[in-house]
Every structure is written in structure tokens, then in C-alpha cells.
Design a protein around this motif. Structure first.
Motif, PDB file in Angstrom:
ATOM      1  N   ALA A 162       1.046  -1.313   0.242  1.00 46.61           N
ATOM      2  CA  ALA A 162      -0.081  -0.429   0.136  1.00 46.61           C
ATOM      3  C   ALA A 162       0.565   1.377   0.347  1.00 46.61           C
ATOM      4  N   PHE A 163       2.094   1.675   0.498  1.00 44.68           N
ATOM      5  CA  PHE A 163       2.672   2.349   0.427  1.00 44.68           C
ATOM      6  C   PHE A 163       3.138   2.689  -0.015  1.00 44.68           C
ATOM      7  N   HIS A 164       4.147   1.472  -1.287  1.00 45.39           N
ATOM      8  CA  HIS A 164       4.602   0.948  -2.355  1.00 45.39           C
ATOM      9  C   HIS A 164       3.795   1.793  -3.396  1.00 45.39           C
ATOM     10  N   TYR A 165       2.179   1.891  -3.530  1.00 43.36           N
ATOM     11  CA  TYR A 165       1.509   1.861  -4.650  1.00 43.36           C
ATOM     12  C   TYR A 165       1.392   3.664  -4.410  1.00 43.36           C
ATOM     13  N   TRP A 166       1.230   3.959  -2.973  1.00 43.14           N
ATOM     14  CA  TRP A 166       1.103   5.928  -3.042  1.00 43.14           C
ATOM     15  C   TRP A 166       1.840   6.376  -3.513  1.00 43.14           C
ATOM     16  N   ASN A 167       3.385   6.161  -2.607  1.00 41.59           N
ATOM     17  CA  ASN A 167       4.745   6.382  -3.475  1.00 41.59           C
ATOM     18  C   ASN A 167       5.074   6.756  -4.678  1.00 41.59           C
ATOM     19  N   GLN A 168       5.027   5.436  -5.440  1.00 44.22           N
ATOM     20  CA  GLN A 168       4.231   6.058  -6.685  1.00 44.22           C
ATOM     21  C   GLN A 168       3.823   5.717  -7.834  1.00 44.22           C
ATOM     22  N   ARG A 169       2.432   6.472  -7.508  1.00 45.14           N
ATOM     23  CA  ARG A 169       1.820   7.382  -7.756  1.00 45.14           C
ATOM     24  C   ARG A 169       0.854   5.938  -8.571  1.00 45.14           C
ATOM     25  N   ILE A 170       0.386   4.598  -8.374  1.00 42.14           N
ATOM     26  CA  ILE A 170       0.663   4.071  -9.196  1.00 42.14           C
ATOM     27  C   ILE A 170      -0.997   3.806  -9.739  1.00 42.14           C
ATOM     28  N   ASN A 171      -1.529   3.363 -10.870  1.00 40.26           N
ATOM     29  CA  ASN A 171      -3.235   3.827 -10.910  1.00 40.26           C
ATOM     30  C   ASN A 171      -3.664   2.407 -10.338  1.00 40.26           C
ATOM     31  N   PRO A 172      -4.729   2.747  -9.668  1.00 40.47           N
ATOM     32  CA  PRO A 172      -5.277   1.075  -9.296  1.00 40.47           C
ATOM     33  C   PRO A 172      -5.642  -0.046  -9.929  1.00 40.47           C
ATOM     34  N   SER A 173      -6.426   1.037 -11.537  1.00 43.66           N
ATOM     35  CA  SER A 173      -6.847  -0.097 -12.286  1.00 43.66           C
ATOM     36  C   SER A 173      -5.626  -0.961 -13.101  1.00 43.66           C
ATOM     37  N   SER A 174      -4.179  -0.138 -12.748  1.00 40.75           N
ATOM     38  CA  SER A 174      -2.697  -1.729 -13.193  1.00 40.75           C
ATOM     39  C   SER A 174      -2.433  -2.853 -12.686  1.00 40.75           C
ATOM     40  N   VAL A 175      -3.601  -2.636 -11.472  1.00 40.19           N
ATOM     41  CA  VAL A 175      -3.094  -3.592 -10.534  1.00 40.19           C
ATOM     42  C   VAL A 175      -3.847  -4.909 -10.208  1.00 40.19           C
ATOM     43  N   SER A 176      -5.274  -4.069 -10.314  1.00 43.60           N
ATOM     44  CA  SER A 176      -7.088  -4.188 -10.032  1.00 43.60           C
ATOM     45  C   SER A 176      -7.167  -5.986 -10.223  1.00 43.60           C
ATOM     46  N   LYS A 177      -8.391  -6.698  -9.806  1.00 43.40           N
ATOM     47  CA  LYS A 177      -8.676  -7.097 -10.660  1.00 43.40           C
ATOM     48  C   LYS A 177      -9.435  -7.023 -11.408  1.00 43.40           C
ATOM     49  N   GLN A 178      -9.801  -7.543 -12.720  1.00 39.86           N
ATOM     50  CA  GLN A 178     -10.831  -7.519 -14.022  1.00 39.86           C
ATOM     51  C   GLN A 178     -10.823  -8.556 -15.170  1.00 39.86           C
ATOM     52  N   TYR A 179     -12.150  -8.593 -14.914  1.00 31.90           N
ATOM     53  CA  TYR A 179     -12.381  -9.707 -16.195  1.00 31.90           C
ATOM     54  C   TYR A 179     -12.111  -9.707 -17.372  1.00 31.90           C
ATOM     55  N   SER A 180     -11.507  -8.648 -17.623  1.00 37.83           N
ATOM     56  CA  SER A 180     -11.419  -8.386 -18.846  1.00 37.83           C
ATOM     57  C   SER A 180      -9.680  -8.765 -18.970  1.00 37.83           C
ATOM     58  N   LYS A 181      -9.426  -8.157 -18.159  1.00 42.05           N
ATOM     59  CA  LYS A 181      -7.791  -8.703 -17.952  1.00 42.05           C
ATOM     60  C   LYS A 181      -7.543  -9.845 -17.281  1.00 42.05           C
ATOM     61  N   ILE A 182      -8.139 -10.413 -17.107  1.00 43.77           N
ATOM     62  CA  ILE A 182      -7.739 -11.831 -15.796  1.00 43.77           C
ATOM     63  C   ILE A 182      -7.513 -12.351 -16.905  1.00 43.77           C
ATOM     64  N   VAL A 183      -9.629 -12.645 -17.432  1.00 45.46           N
ATOM     65  CA  VAL A 183      -9.944 -13.799 -18.082  1.00 45.46           C
ATOM     66  C   VAL A 183      -9.500 -13.914 -20.184  1.00 45.46           C
ATOM     67  N   GLU A 184     -10.029 -12.921 -20.004  1.00 48.75           N
ATOM     68  CA  GLU A 184     -10.286 -12.482 -21.520  1.00 48.75           C
ATOM     69  C   GLU A 184      -8.660 -12.092 -22.183  1.00 48.75           C
ATOM     70  N   ASP A 185      -7.596 -11.552 -21.338  1.00 43.57           N
ATOM     71  CA  ASP A 185      -6.445 -11.336 -21.339  1.00 43.57           C
ATOM     72  C   ASP A 185      -5.422 -12.058 -21.204  1.00 43.57           C
ATOM     73  N   GLY A 186      -5.647 -12.655 -19.766  1.00 42.60           N
ATOM     74  CA  GLY A 186      -4.150 -13.637 -19.461  1.00 42.60           C
ATOM     75  C   GLY A 186      -3.591 -12.953 -18.029  1.00 42.60           C
ATOM     76  N   GLU A 187      -4.210 -12.179 -17.935  1.00 37.63           N
ATOM     77  CA  GLU A 187      -3.492 -11.930 -16.766  1.00 37.63           C
ATOM     78  C   GLU A 187      -3.598 -11.867 -15.384  1.00 37.63           C
ATOM     79  N   TRP A 188      -3.339 -13.123 -15.492  1.00 34.00           N
ATOM     80  CA  TRP A 188      -3.721 -13.758 -13.906  1.00 34.00           C
ATOM     81  C   TRP A 188      -2.897 -13.309 -13.271  1.00 34.00           C
TER      82      TRP A 188
END
Length: 572
Positions: A63-89
Motif C-alpha cells: 500500500a505504501f509502495h503504490y501510494w509512493n509511486q502513484r500507481i493507478n489502481p486499474s493497473s493492479v486490480s482484479k478485472q474480468y477483461s484483464k484476467i480472463v480475456e487478456d490472460g493477466e492472471w
């Protein structure tokens, strides 16, 4: 001395506790020293609940790393389109351990502290940590299954509305509404450790003797655990479901399907349904196995079937396996057709007179020698991993996770070897880039999966070996040949020696996979794979480049000119 026994048994030799002197002036101990001797509750919690502490540090640190690096939540979150369709397991792991709001991380870590304090002692620290990692995977799979079912239901509604558009004008609005809901489900993001916490909440509720009151400030609204008649292991408690609806009412933004997936996994884990046994939940088996199953499920990665096969079958050419072998062994002519023996004799006769032809033939010989050297390396590597897999079934119990993890590595190496042969053949035959690049991408995915599984296997092997080497100093072990329940069939020290050998084989395979990924430019550019395994990737690349283990060329593949030289310039 321990009593005699006919079966293998382990006797724990507990040291005698030290004698604590009373804090009196007779022994010269003052009050200030007795105060310093008081137990520190925080240190005691760290020592007695290391898995809970580790998980809390992991979540807070990320949580501190994501805040410090200003990581966008959509880049690490669970998404059906990313996990199932794009294979980003990998998003199943990154999404479960990501928090972007102080209240979110605060509530989750307080719940993890409470549940860990209650459950880790009963499960044991190692088993509790293994199940936490396994629940991250299982809750993600159940959640994706729920989203998939919801999407299929909406697709049925869309098809039904599309068929009735001409007869009922109102169905057009329904069609747009269902399509928007389907798109929203595909792209909805969720983060947080709540799904795993709800699973542990279910287990804690059903193991609790008294009633559970899930609604804050309403201590009279409590739910007891009931057993199904005739099935004492099947227990039910409605408190987790009530907590789910209360949380949804207080905070509408929380993921309903994510929390519901945790409740489902918690019930299944307590009942012993569907979820695999503990050995299969070990990270070296579960993570690598899930990725391998995903490759098979997608059907475009495993089984390895060359992309050029269908094209060659339609054109009526030779069998594809024969074509690959002929390309790799240099039995093809300049235009890709098979050379006859007469043509070979002609080429041989021309090569003696033409220096350019002789240089070209030497280049082909060197390329063939390089391929044969690479082929021998991969075949030897696959055979050694196969030998260690078979030997592991003898040294360990065949149900042990150490055996399953080595079998997974063998599957990866087998499929990866097939994929690399196709890449080499297509590269040598100068196939178009639209055919070579997909083959390289598939080979890269397989070898990255092997890299991940090999690191987990090496880590678990080293931890197991360390425990075997430490335990003999604390216990007295007597092994007999009549024992069938021991996990080590050959004794501790032979198992340690074999594990060292097995780790050496897996490390060589790890270096080889890193070399192949770098040679095919499939290591990734700043992706999650590079971020997580950057240190291992760097070390294996250095070892491979410095010649300790490399498949580099020993001779140049091309010589500019061989034969008689001609001096250019003015004649005097």
C-alpha cells in the motif's frame, strides 16, 4: 530414552525450562529488573503469529509502495477483461494485496490481526500462510466464475431482446441497458484482502462455540452454528452473510461478488469440498499448476501446435514435423524445397571450386552444429528433470508437494522445448514475422511460467531441506523399513543430499530459461514479471553471459570471404 516401537516415530526432546528466581532481595534482584522482565505483548505476537505479521507487512508495504509511486489502481486490480480475456492472471495476487485508501487498509489489517490471533495458533503458522496464499487464488477463481455467469446471463438477455426488437420498440432500450451492464461487469475493478478475510471469518464463525453477533452495536442480533442432521461435519452459520449485506449497506462501493466469493470459499474449505488438499495448496504446486492449466484452457498455448501446420496441410506439402526437422538439419534448398542426392553432389562439386559456395556451406554447417548443441542441451535438461521427478517419488511420499512441483517443471520443460524448436525452425527458414512473433510470444509465456515455478520450487526445497537439517538437533528419529507413513522413505540425510542435487538441476534449468527468454526478447519490458523477479533475472543472465552455463556460439556463423584473396589497387 524413548520407548521401543515397531514403527517409525519421532520423539521430541524438550529442554528443561530455566529456573526463574523469585524477585526478592535475597537473590539480589531489584524491582526495576523485574519490570524489565515483563513480557512485551507486541514481540510475543510477532513470535507466536509470524504468518499474520508477514501478511500484514506485505499488505501495508505494498500500500505504501503504490501510494509512493502513484500507481493507478486499474493497473493492479482484479478485472474480468484483464484476467480472463487478456490472460493477466497475476492480477489475482496483485489485486488481493492492493489497498489505496487509509480506511480500507486500516479495517482490513485490523480484521487480519484479529482473525490471525484467533486462527493461526490452531492451524499452525506454515499451514495458515499456505491457506492464505491458496485462498487468494481460489477467491479470484470463484469471483471470475461469478462474473462469467452474470455475463452469460446478460448475453442471453441481449440475444432475447435483439430477436424482439422488431416487434417491441421498448426492447431497444433494454438491449442498450444489458449491453452497458455487461461492459461494466467486464471492466469493473476490485482490490483488497477482504475476500480472504471473509473466508477466514466463515471458519472462525463456525468453529466458535458461542453465537456470533455480526452487526455492530446490536449485540442481541446473534447467530449460532447449526449442524445438518446426519452430517456433523456440515455446519452452517448465517453471520457471514449478514456481515456481507451490512457491509454492502454501509459502504455501497465494496465488491459484493468479491466478498461473496470469500464466503463461498470459506464454507468449502471448512466442509472439505472442491478445494484441493493441503499438499496441492502449497505455492510451488498451486501457482505453477494454475498457470499451466490456464495455458491448456486457452488452447492457443498448450498443446504446442505450430501456427504453420494448417497452412501447410491446406497446400498439400510434406508433414509439418518432417518439415521442421528438415529445416533444422539443413536438408532444404535455397527455395525451401527438399534437395535430392544429385543436387547434393552438384553442390558438393561446386563448393570445391567456388569460395563463396564453400563459405556458405560452412555457415550452414555451423548453424546446424549450433542447433544440435542447443537441442542436446534442452533434451539433457528435460531428461534430468524427468529423472529427478521419478526419483522424488521414491525419496518422498508420492502425494508430497515436492513431487508434484517437480512434475509441473517437467511439463513446462517438455512444452517449452517443443515451442523453442518451432521458433528456431521458423527463424532459420525465414518465415514471415507474423508467423515467427506469435511463436516467440507463446514460447516466452511457457518459459516465464517455468521461471516462476522453478523459483517457487527452489525456495520450498531449500526451506524443507533447512527444516530437515535443523530437526535432528532437537528430536530423536528412529526409522524402520516397515514404516509406510513417513514422508521421507530413505531417511533425512539421503533426502538432504538428493534435494541438493535436485536444486542444482532446477537452478541450471532456471539459467537456461533466462537465456532463452533473453535470446528471443521475451523477458518483458517493465512488466510485472520483471518487477517481481528482477533480481533473479539479473543474476541468471550474468551467469549465462559469463559462460558458466550458456548456449552461445563457439565459432562465428558467417565469414565474409574464404579462399584466394585479390589485392585491389594500382599495379606498379
Amino acid at each position: 530414552s524413548p520407548p521401543p516401537s515397531s514403527s517409525s516415530s519421532i520423539y521430541v526432546a524438550c529442554p528443561t525450562p530455566p529456573t526463574i528466581l523469585p524477585t526478592t532481595k535475597k537473590y539480589g534482584i531489584g524491582r526495576h529488573k523485574s519490570q524489565n522482565a515483563k513480557q512485551n505483548k507486541n514481540v510475543q505476537f510477532l513470535l507466536q503469529h509470524p504468518s499474520t505479521t508477514l501478511l500484514m507487512l506485505l499488505n501495508v508495504g505494498l500500500a505504501f509502495h503504490y501510494w509512493n509511486q502513484r500507481i493507478n489502481p486499474s493497473s493492479v486490480s482484479k478485472q474480468y477483461s484483464k484476467i480472463v480475456e487478456d490472460g493477466e492472471w497475476w492480477r489475482g495476487m496483485s489485486g488481493a494485496t492492493a489497498h489505496f485508501e487509509p480506511l480500507h487498509i486500516g479495517f482490513n489489517m485490523m480484521s487480519l490481526h484479529t482473525l490471525g490471533l484467533e486462527l493461526e495458533g490452531g492451524f499452525g503458522s506454515i499451514i495458515f500462510l499456505i491457506y492464505n496464499l491458496a485462498l487468494i487464488v481460489f477467491t479470484t477463481m470463484v469471483m471470475m466464475g461469478m462474473v462469467y455467469g452474470r455475463i452469460r446471463y446478460l448475453q442471453y438477455k441481449i440475444d432475447h431482446a435483439a430477436n424482439n426488437t422488431n416487434t417491441n420498440p421498448q426492447t431497444q432500450q433494454q438491449l442498450l441497458h444489458y449491453t452497458e451492464m455487461q461492459t461494466k461487469l467486464r471492466n469493473t475493478s476490485s482490490v483488497g484482502y477482504s475476500a480472504v478475510l471473509f473466508a477466514w471469518m466463515v471458519i472462525s464463525t463456525m468453529e466458535r462455540r458461542g453465537a456470533t453477533c455480526p452487526i455492530p452495536f446490536f449485540n442481541d442480533v446473534c447467530f449460532s452454528t447449526y449442524e445438518v442432521p446426519g452430517l456433523p461435519w456440515l455446519k452452517v452459520n448465517l453471520a457471514p452473510m449478514v456481515s456481507l449485506f451490512v457491509a454492502q449497506f454501509i459502504m455501497p462501493r465494496v465488491s459484493f461478488m468479491g466478498h461473496l466469493a470469500g464466503i463461498v470459499c470459506g464454507f468449502f474449505l471448512h466442509w472439505g469440498w472442491i478445494l484441493p488438499p493441503l499438499e496441492a495448496c502449497s505455492p510451488n504446486v498451486l501457482i505453477g499448476g494454475v498457470v499451466l492449466i490456464g495455458f491448456i484452457w486457452r488452447k492457443k498455448i498448450i498443446p504446442v501446435r505450430p501456427l504453420l501446420t494448417a497452412m501447410m496441410d491446406e497446400e498439400g506439402c510434406v508433414e509439418h514435423e518432417e518439415y521442421l526437422q528438415s529445416v533444422l538439419l539443413d536438408n532444404n534448398g535455397e527455395d525451401g524445397s527438399m534437395d535430392s542426392s544429385n543436387n547434393g553432389e552438384t553442390s558438393s562439386s561446386l563448393s570445391t571450386a567456388d569460395p563463396f559456395m564453400r563459405s556458405k556451406l560452412k555457415k550452414k554447417e555451423r548453424e546446424r552444429d549450433e542447433f544440435l548443441r542447443k537441442q542436446k542441451t534442452l533434451f539433457s535438461l528435460r531428461n534430468w528433470i524427468g529423472i529427478t521427478f521419478v526419483t522424488s517419488m521414491v525419496v518422498f511420499d508420492w502425494k508430497n508437494s515436492l513431487v508434484a512441483s517437480q512434475g509441473i517443471l517437467l511439463a513446462y520443460v517438455t512444452f517449452g522445448t517443443q515451442s523453442m524448436f518451432i521458433v528456431w525452425a521458423y527463424t532459420r527458414s525465414k518465415e514471415p514475422s507474423d508467423i515467427i512473433e506469435p511463436e516467440k510470444a507463446r514460447s516466452g509465456m511457457i518459459w516465464r511460467g517455468f521461471f516462476l515455478s522453478a523459483i517457487l520450487t527452489i525456495v520450498v526445497d531449500s526451506m524443507s531441506m533447512a527444516s530437515w537439517m535443523v530437526l535432528p538437533t532437537l528430536i530423536t528419529s528412529s526409522n524402520h523399513t516397515s514404516s509406510s507413513s513417513s514422508s521421507l522413505s530413505v531417511g533425512i540425510w539421503p533426502a538432504v543430499a538428493f534435494t541438493i542435487f535436485r536444486m542444482g538441476v532446477n537452478i541450471l534449468a532456471l539459467i537456461t530459461s533466462s537465456k532463452l527468454l533473453h535470446d528471443t526478447s521475451q523477458i518483458g519490458n517493465g512488466g510485472i514479471f520483471v518487477h517481481v523477479f528482477s533480481m533473479a533475472i539479473g543474476w541468471t543472465k550474468r551467469i549465462a553471459d559469463h559462460g558458466l552455463f550458456t548456449m552461445a556460439r563457439s565459432k562465428p556463423l558467417w565469414t565474409a570471404f574464404e579462399g584466394r584473396g585479390i589485392t585491389l589497387g594500382r599495379r606498379r
